[in-house]
Design a protein around this motif. Structure first.
Motif, PDB file in Angstrom:
ATOM      1  N   LEU A 151     -76.817 -56.328  46.651  1.00  0.00           N
ATOM      2  CA  LEU A 151     -76.947 -57.215  45.502  1.00  0.00           C
ATOM      3  C   LEU A 151     -75.986 -56.809  44.385  1.00  0.00           C
ATOM      4  O   LEU A 151     -75.353 -57.664  43.760  1.00  0.00           O
ATOM      5  CB  LEU A 151     -78.385 -57.198  44.980  1.00  0.00           C
ATOM      6  N   LEU A 152     -75.852 -55.506  44.153  1.00  0.00           N
ATOM      7  CA  LEU A 152     -74.924 -55.040  43.118  1.00  0.00           C
ATOM      8  C   LEU A 152     -73.484 -55.390  43.496  1.00  0.00           C
ATOM      9  O   LEU A 152     -72.697 -55.831  42.651  1.00  0.00           O
ATOM     10  CB  LEU A 152     -75.050 -53.526  42.937  1.00  0.00           C
ATOM     11  N   TYR A 153     -73.164 -55.197  44.764  1.00  0.00           N
ATOM     12  CA  TYR A 153     -71.797 -55.488  45.220  1.00  0.00           C
ATOM     13  C   TYR A 153     -71.484 -56.969  45.061  1.00  0.00           C
ATOM     14  O   TYR A 153     -70.396 -57.344  44.603  1.00  0.00           O
ATOM     15  CB  TYR A 153     -71.649 -55.075  46.683  1.00  0.00           C
ATOM     16  N   THR A 154     -72.427 -57.834  45.416  1.00  0.00           N
ATOM     17  CA  THR A 154     -72.215 -59.278  45.267  1.00  0.00           C
ATOM     18  C   THR A 154     -71.979 -59.642  43.809  1.00  0.00           C
ATOM     19  O   THR A 154     -71.079 -60.426  43.480  1.00  0.00           O
ATOM     20  CB  THR A 154     -73.429 -60.049  45.808  1.00  0.00           C
ATOM     21  N   PHE A 155     -72.792 -59.081  42.933  1.00  0.00           N
ATOM     22  CA  PHE A 155     -72.660 -59.344  41.494  1.00  0.00           C
ATOM     23  C   PHE A 155     -71.294 -58.896  40.972  1.00  0.00           C
ATOM     24  O   PHE A 155     -70.589 -59.649  40.301  1.00  0.00           O
ATOM     25  CB  PHE A 155     -73.778 -58.618  40.743  1.00  0.00           C
TER      26      PHE A 155
END
Length: 216
Positions: free
Chosen positions: A48-52
């Motif tokens: 999720l952090l990487y996508t953001f």
């Protein structure tokens, strides 16, 4: 995706997969220097952090570096983890500030991103959202939501207006937490695209602040 050199072991215990459902235990293990526990924590929050971050930087290599810097910072301050009430939110704030620092240094439109940075990185964490409660901003969001199915509108309203967590919304509506997460992602992406047609700054600010709802 690359990992920290000290976390290249594949020996993550199944114990910690179960422990994700009881994060306080996992956080205490990490605070004690348990690398397997940290690897489990890393694997859980990285997607999720990487996508953001990727959506902000538009660069896979930069996004990977920012996410790894985020977790390196968390590891270096691991003693404080047992006192964190919302680990997902904690990870998001660090990644957000790391990404904004990157944008602040690298973007061509320095003036635009300085505005975002000065508000988001300030001492008052919610000052940006408060400043943007302008009539036009809210009107555009309501206009964007108006064409969405009622269920999606309701999930967004419960998250944004009532401040409910994904788990609370899921229980209230009788849906799974993963389904609530998917709905929020779809709505946030749609509203961001809609706002971008009117203001790049408005869309960027909405996207940054809106991701907080995915970590509740």
């Amino acid at each position: 995706m690359r990992f920290f050199p000290i976390f290249i072991s594949n020996s993550t215990s199944h114990l910690y997969v179960t422990a994700l459902h009881n994060e306080p235990v996992l956080l205490h293990r990490i605070a004690q220097g348990d690398q397997d526990a940290f690897r489990c924590f890393f694997d859980h929050y990285t997607p999720l952090l990487y996508t953001f971050v990727l959506r902000l930087t538009k660069s896979r290599s930069d996004a990977e570096e920012i996410v790894q810097d985020t977790f390196l910072k968390i590891w270096n301050h691991r003693e404080s983890l047992p006192f964190i009430e919302k680990p997902g939110r904690y990870c998001y704030v660090i990644a957000r500030n790391q990404a904004l620092d990157y944008l602040r240094k690298a973007a061509r439109d320095q003036h635009l991103l300085d505005q975002v940075w000065s508000r988001i990185a300030g001492e008052e964490d919610h000052s940006l959202e408060q400043e943007l409660q302008a009539r036009e901003y809210n009107r555009l969001i309501e206009e964007a939501l108006h064409v969405l199915p009622e269920q999606k509108q309701l999930v967004f309203q419960l998250s944004r207006r009532e401040g409910l967590s994904q788990l609370e919304i899921a229980e209230k509506l009788g849906l799974s937490k993963s389904r609530i997460n998917n709905i929020l992602v779809e709505v946030l992406q749609y509203v961001r695209t809609f706002l971008r047609q009117h203001s790049r700054l408005m869309a960027l600010v909405f996207w940054i602040t809106a991701w907080e709802y995915l970590f509740k």
